[in-house]
Design an enzyme around this catalytic site. Structure first.
Site, short mmCIF file in Angstrom:
data_model
loop_
_atom_site.label_atom_id
_atom_site.label_comp_id
_atom_site.label_asym_id
_atom_site.label_seq_id
_atom_site.Cartn_x
_atom_site.Cartn_y
_atom_site.Cartn_z
N HIS A 1 -5.55 -2.91 6.53
CA HIS A 1 -4.87 -3.84 5.94
C HIS A 1 -3.87 -4.61 6.73
CE1 HIS A 1 -6.60 -2.87 2.18
NE2 HIS A 1 -6.45 -1.54 2.09
N TYR B 1 0.61 -1.27 -0.14
CA TYR B 1 0.17 0.08 -0.14
C TYR B 1 0.98 1.30 0.01
CZ TYR B 1 -4.48 -2.40 -0.20
OH TYR B 1 -5.44 -3.04 -0.70
#
Lengths: 753, 753
Positions: A435, A278
């Site tokens: 996440h 990410y």
């Protein structure tokens, strides 16, 4: 070679034709472009074109792509599909083409590119008011042209750049029309109409902030710029509210906006708490907006913000890759993503230009083979042409986590020899927002570009429409995020923090020691006491290069001190084929799962045995290399051969194996293991070289709160003593430790001789 | 580059030093060497050294290797270990070093190499008489220094060359001593003392024949030479006797010796009935002995024997490889073996020199990067230096099986585009002696160097000692050789020929048609009526390149005509991840095997569903490519997701998946399928391109003994009609076929429009 020849030809065509046949544009009178491309950069680039190979090639490719798109004609379909589907893909292509067309218009001066952008924008402006949101309400923040605001923000970040490039070329009534009917409402949609999306600290929101900020900068709309930097007014919000991914909506401190997104998820070392996958995704908006701010709001000194963390983040991210440049798949990460991705092209160029011209970045840019088409890419292309690049040799390093750098981190131990590289990635970082995975004190191991002991990564096929529209799969939550999917201890079959996001978000491991100063003895150690209340876990990973052995080996010491008796499972997620074991085992006639929750429900038990010895060995073959795990055991330890894939009704999981050491009914204990890459198999010569481990045994001599003493027995009748101080990590403390026959004295956290 | 630089330096050192410091040898007076190196070749090579790069590099490497061995000292241990163990490996190294030392002695003239060979031979001569056979009696033909005569034959084939190189240098009493105490008894051991080994038609025996023949040529021992060429007197032998591998000891016609081993297993096209993996192994003795015979017995005209089959065999073997040069693993074949193996270096050089200087062979030699150190290698090196090589582009071809070429064969269909190659390997060959597998009418599919639909190959880790001493594993017989391990129909869960070797050896499929003349429609078709008495199987595989599609697709038409109702299983052994299916299925809570014998006992049933449609689709992702199987089904067909690995107590098997179409209680039927490679996944761009099949359906319109009519429905609303004549393969026959609404007329075996 063929490709290069083609590109050269294209380059020549561009520069030979562009001044002849095309309608060229006069220098406009306004001050655009001033966002990413600037008027002065455009002038300089134009004088260089044809003499800056990597830039010329990138431009030629962009021209080829956009010319093809123009040839094909404009398509702005009504939104309908999820990721991977036609309308989704078309809108993605559209913003990519517009952004490039804007650049081509500026650099080549051919009006057709401006016309293309204008006509497409007018189409978007036409349909924008005709519907409320995308018809698929699957996101916590449903978008307009896409199923989620995230993709709409992507659209606006790229399209702002295109718009900036044609802004002065457009008649004023047309910019006024577009501002009013498309861009300002779009920016409002992504912010005031979606506060839960816009006001988070999250990579999604970064895109949202940047989208609003970029278009604000283009339109000189200070309200949007401020909204972008500082977020929306929050009013009375519930800081514990969560989105449909299970992540918190709001930052712990209630901050929002772009600057909050720089402040909070980045550690001072530039590590992004969600993880490299990410971080890679977020780098583009972070850096492209920083570049835009630097161009238009230089007083903000954005590249100095938080002691230059944005530039540091690029370096951190490049170091979070294996030998092939692929990111370590910590937390939610799709394997195969690498620094060849376009956001890293921008990141590397911007970091080079606005940082201190670190010439190691040039060698990464050279591998990438492409540059950003602006002043930063120009500089990279010029310096590459001048041969200034230095190799980017990744070194061992510790990257702290947490906005203040005090929430654990990632320890990377590396050994680079002439032929091989070994990299150990030790994860003792914080939860990593929504996440994050539940694997405290886990590690993964790489040899060259290959995974030796893997982190499973995410369970998703990004943009493969057939697999849940390309979105996250159910098994991400039911398997991939669980502790057992990682190389760390699971107590009583329950994931760390009981798999509770709030608990995970409040806690993190503590680094005990990280010392890679001796390349032949590199050590990383951390503690975690909240994953299982009442149990303290302390893992030390050491990469040792012994003169007698060709490659470094890993020593893994995992101490558990508990106030109760537990079952401890320590899995090693290897790949490939089992070659030999030192212990007997049996295989079942039919396969059943290892458990019914916390990910165990997805694992088949393919066989098991009892250690029945104080040390076991397990040898496997993968990628034509032999590996051995040597592990100190209790005689009653169970060794389980496991394989992912149970209860997987859509075959979403990979059928990957692991070997699990299970210690039952135990309070305090130490798992001590050696992991070696010791041999090779050559199928052409049919030669198995060094197919056997160099060790005969590993022994835990003693282990308590203060010290752990371990003996490593080499087959060549040599042995090494390893003593670790468990409480005091001060490198200057003098220790002494009584063995049966002698007392050992040393200074610092470890003794090894 | 570094390696090349090092080699150049080494080369320079060789040629600059060799005439200064070393004791050089005068031209000897005898006529040796005359086996592989000859006196005239040596003279010529010496004049060229330093100016023939690939030869110079090979020689420098050999020198480096042998110098290191000399440095280390001679070790001739008493035999003890199996393959992979110390004594086995040492004796292998010894013959390799001696062979190279002999060459170095001749080409560099340094006596130390002759001394090394001599001293080692004396060691061997010393221990040879002191024991009967190797202590491990695991082979049907236990060897001396090795556990099987095969390896001892390897030793003698290489060592004969070394001996030849120092023969004239040795005092006559020493050659007399070695001949009497080592070589003649060794040759007798491998022949008269092991008639079952020596008198077979089998790759093992080829090595035995050649070993005896080579040493016979060196010693000018005509008795040995004749024994080698024609075998031993057989007396009254039982032609049905079998070895412990399950293969027949004797040739069907009772022939033996080297010439019988050329006659019988090679087809006129140069295909070797055991399959490419063993052909590769046998090529060295075949060709090295042919070279020796050509040098010493030119009147035999061995390279013209059987219309030049030995040279043709090299071409056949090079064509039996994938895009990476790896051999198709038909029958017992270990994956990864390729034309980079040293026996193929010799084969390519010898075929170039003694064949018609096919310049395509030079490009293979160039890739190999090494040559044989004799006249053949010299010629290759010279012609490579002269830039004479032509690309070796593999074409579609049919290779007949059987010594007369009338026992079926292998049909290879290929399509080479600029970026990709597709290769389909259709196996309708004979049993292939003891290494044959029970898979009639099976096929495997390759894209570039990757397996798309695999042949499992063998179950063995060659020379990995931990795995049964490197020998064949039990699972080779219980799984890998069975029909279900291959992509072909299994009737009623029983392998072809009931897995009976004698039945298999008596029968073979018959080719029906092979026509690759139209690159856009290549067809291979064959019939088999003995695998299941009462059932005729007729499979046609077509590789079609349609203008509308980027890559060729495969049409697979498998007709079954039976006198009873049966269960038919058609497996497709794919790799990778299931992406989508057109049908519903369920997965079990626990895994059980698909059956209890014929290999089914090794397969887990991971899930199944009912077709419930006239055509199904199955899409998978592997190696970043999307593939789809589209198959015409009966509504009641069962689709089974299977995975290898059950009842595998030593984890010897790979956990590979397959999808099986099961048609129950059916008499006559046709399986018709399309296999496409249609898309790609790019994990860096996260783009799934063409993730969907281009077909909507495949329909069997009608199928009987005379014709099979099939409709292929493209998604782009187009359809194609395929009609196959099932009885008459004459390309000139005029056919007509009545459809509902029209009559179709055509000439030849197929209609496609």
């Amino acid at each position: 070679m063929q490709k290069i020849a083609r590109l050269l030809l294209l380059s020549i065509l561009i520069y030979s034709c562009s001044n002849d046949n095309k309608v060229l544009v006069e220098d406009s009178e306004g001050n655009h472009p001033n966002l990413i491309l600037t008027k002065s950069a455009v002038s300089e680039i134009k004088t260089q074109l044809g003499a800056i190979p990597i830039f010329d090639e990138t431009l030629a490719l962009a021209k080829e792509e956009v010319d093809e798109a123009i040839e094909k004609g404009i398509a702005v379909p009504m939104p309908k599909d999820m990721a991977g589907g036609y309308t989704h893909t078309q809108h993605k292509l559209n913003y990519a083409h517009m952004q490039k067309a804007g650049v081509l218009f500026q650099l080549l001066g051919d009006k057709k590119y401006a016309v293309f952008v204008r006509d497409m924008l007018l189409e978007y402006a036409k349909i924008f008011p005709t519907f409320d949101t995308h018809p698929e309400p699957r996101s916590y923040a449903t978008g307009k042209f896409f199923w989620q605001c995230l993709n709409d923000s992507n659209w606006l970040v790229y399209t702002s750049q295109a718009y900036d490039c044609i802004y002065d070329w457009l008649p004023k009534d047309q910019t006024a029309y577009l501002n009013k009917n498309l861009f300002r409402p779009y920016a409002d949609f992504l912010s005031v109409k979606n506060p839960k999306y816009f006001n988070r600290v999250h990579n999604h929101s970064t895109w949202g902030n940047v989208a609003v900020g970029m278009i604000g900068l283009v339109m000189d709309d200070e309200e949007l710029i401020n909204r972008s930097l500082y977020g929306l007014e929050k009013g009375n919000v519930d800081l514990n509210e969560k989105d449909n991914d299970g992540g918190f909506i709001y930052d712990k401190e209630g901050k929002a906006g772009f600057l909050a997104n720089v402040d909070s998820p980045f550690s001072p070392d530039g590590f992004y708490t969600e993880g490299p996958y990410y971080q890679r995704y977020a780098m583009y908006p972070f850096l492209i907006f920083a570049e835009a701010l630097q161009n238009k709001k230089p007083d903000l000194k954005i590249f100095d913000y938080k002691e230059g963390v944005l530039i540091k983040a690029v370096d951190a991210l490049l170091n979070l890759t294996d030998a092939d440049g692929e990111f370590f798949p910590l937390n939610d990460g799709q394997k195969g993503m690498s620094y060849y991705t376009s956001s890293l092209v921008s990141a590397v160029d911007i970091a080079y230009y606005y940082g201190n011209q670190d010439t190691r970045l040039l060698s990464v840019a050279k591998k990438q083979g492409t540059v950003q088409l602006d002043a930063t890419g120009l500089k990279v292309a010029q310096d590459l042409k001048a041969g200034k690049e230095a190799p980017f040799v990744k070194q061992s390093m510790m990257l702290s986590d947490g906005s203040k750098g005090d929430e654990g981190g990632i320890g990377i131990l590396r050994y680079n020899s002439q032929d091989d590289t070994m990299a150990l990635v030790y994860k003792y970082a914080a939860q990593g927002l929504s996440h994050g995975h539940y694997d405290k004190l886990s590690f993964s191991l790489y040899e060259n570009g290959d995974e030796v002991l893997q982190d499973y990564g995410l369970s998703r096929f990004v943009n493969v429409e057939q697999k849940n529209g390309g979105g996250y799969l159910k098994e991400n939550k039911t398997y991939a995020k669980h502790t057992i999917a990682h190389n760390t201890v699971v107590q009583n079959g329950v994931s760390h923090y009981k798999y509770d996001f709030e608990t995970g978000s409040k806690n993190h491991p503590e680094q005990f020691v990280f010392d890679a100063s001796d390349v032949n003895f590199q050590i990383a150690s951390a503690k975690e006491s909240n994953a299982y209340p009442g149990t303290e876990m302390h893992r030390t990973l050491i990469m040792i290069k012994d003169d007698a052995l060709g490659k470094p080996f890993i020593v893994d010491v995992f101490n558990l001190q508990s106030n109760s008796k537990n079952q401890y499972d320590l899995p090693f997620h290897y790949f490939g084929q089992i070659i030999a074991t030192s212990f007997d085992y049996s295989v079942p006639k039919s396969l059943t799962t290892l458990g019914d929750k916390y990910g165990y429900n997805h694992i088949w038990n393919e066989g098991s045995g009892i250690a029945n010895a104080e040390s076991i060995q397990f040898t496997w073959l993968n990628n034509r290399r032999f590996y051995t795990l040597t592990s100190a055991t209790s005689k009653s330890d169970e060794i389980i051969f496991a394989r992912v894939g149970a209860n997987d009704p859509k075959f979403n999981l990979r059928k990957d194996p692991s070997v699990i050491i299970r210690r039952n009914n135990t309070q305090n204990t130490t798992f001590a293991s050696i992991i070696e890459s010791h041999g090779t198999y050559n199928p052409v010569k049919e030669v198995a070289a060094n197919a056997y481990s160099s060790f005969s045994k590993i022994e835990v001599i003693s282990s308590d709160e203060d010290y752990t003493a371990i003996k490593l027995l080499f087959k060549k009748e040599e042995e090494k003593l390893l003593i670790l101080a468990n409480k005091d990590s001060n490198p200057n403390t003098e220790h002494n430790f009584k063995l049966k026959d002698k007392t050992v004295n040393w200074k610092g956290v470890y003794y090894y001789k």
